[in-house]
Design a protein around this motif. Structure first.
Motif: not given
Length: 334
Positions: A315-334
């Motif tokens: 996701w970015t802000d409306p100006k396109g100055w900054f971004a936030v990424a949501a990432l995932e790692r494969d495999g089963e969690g705890r």
């Protein structure tokens, strides 16, 4: 940082801060300073900015009109908090690498369903514990488990509940690493969090030189004070005899490397001593204290994939100055 040299990442320490006594941590600090000042381009790792005074100054920087990253990231997090909460799932533990703005943490905790724990990992213990005390009052049902450690080193999480582990690395701190070092650090974070985890990470985007340089060299002089405070800390904790007034703050865009560089420039010819070690400075010679890389979204996501993460959303802000990424790692969690 992780298994990385100071030359690559402007950070070094062969051992985790959580494994060190106060005396050992000071010895590591001294070793890093001596090593950095012995290089052709003198340098000190930016992690040492964050003593108590440095942490307070950085909080002030984040409120400056020209320092856009905090505002832009908050805008994104407010707009996407519900999606991040859904990604975390019920009973998740939020693990923050660096104890940053409690405003950002609150946005995520509010959006998460019955969060089990908040685990900040930070090298600045007093600043972190003060923030945790405030959060504990607001979230009595969430276990507060601060870890005083250098999060770039080998860190072992405390025992946590069985929900998903969600890493949080906001504020574009990822830009303090070279791209190669950032890739290694993201892989390290994945190892710390484990299989099936998620990670929310902020990163700054390439943009106009004037906007970038104003953000790192504010008219109020707070960033200059933040940079110069590093010398005061070295004097106090390492026994150096720096004269902070004999240095000035410099920040500029290195366009070829797509990064802002921060330096402390000697305003005259001088010599600085640390015990029996002596370091000559020519007028205009600098200590390189920080890099802040600016990425394209494509370059950042390529780095993420090499580190073993897959993209959930960006996701970015409306100006396109900054971004936030949501990432995932494969495999089963705890």
């Amino acid at each position: 940082m992780v298994p990385l040299s100071l030359a690559k990442s402007l950070a070094s320490s062969p051992r985790s801060a959580e494994q060190c006594s106060a005396d050992e941590a000071t010895a590591l600090f001294r070793a890093d300073v001596l090593y950095g000042l012995s290089q052709p381009q003198k340098a000190v790792p930016p992690k040492y900015f964050y003593d108590e005074a440095g942490s307070r100054l950085f909080d002030l920087i984040c409120r400056l009109p020209d320092y856009y990253p905090t505002r832009c990231e908050l805008e994104i997090l407010k707009a996407r908090a519900a999606e991040i909460g859904a990604l975390a799932g019920p009973g998740a533990s939020l693990v923050e690498f660096g104890s940053g703005s409690s405003i950002k943490v609150r946005l995520l905790l509010d959006a998460m369903a019955a969060p089990a724990a908040y685990v900040p990992i930070d090298i600045s213990g007093p600043h972190m514990r003060a923030a945790v005390t405030r959060l504990a009052e607001a979230y009595p049902g969430v276990a507060m488990v601060p870890v005083e450690a250098d999060f770039t080193q080998s860190v072992r999480l405390p025992p946590l509940e069985d929900g998903r582990r969600v890493g949080f690395f906001p504020g574009s701190t990822i830009g303090n690493f070279t791209p190669e070092a950032a890739t290694a650090f993201l892989a390290h974070v994945g190892d710390v969090l484990g299989a099936g985890s998620a990670l929310v990470v902020g990163f700054d985007l390439a943009k106009d030189r004037a906007v970038l340089e104003a953000a790192y060299d504010d008219r109020q002089g707070i960033t200059a004070a933040f940079n110069l405070n590093l010398l005061a800390r070295i004097n106090r904790e390492v026994g150096a005899d720096f004269e902070p007034s004999a240095f000035r703050h410099r920040a500029f865009l290195n366009g070829a490397e797509s990064r802002i560089e921060m330096h402390l420039e000697s305003v005259r010819q001088q010599e600085v001593s640390i015990g029996r070690h002596h370091f000559a400075f020519a007028r205009g010679e600098t200590i390189h204290t920080e890099n802040s890389y600016k990425f394209s979204a494509d370059a950042f996501l390529a780095m993420v994939r090499h580190a073993g993460w897959r993209q959930h959303a960006v996701w970015t802000d409306p100006k396109g100055w900054f971004a936030v990424a949501a990432l995932e790692r494969d495999g089963e969690g705890r």
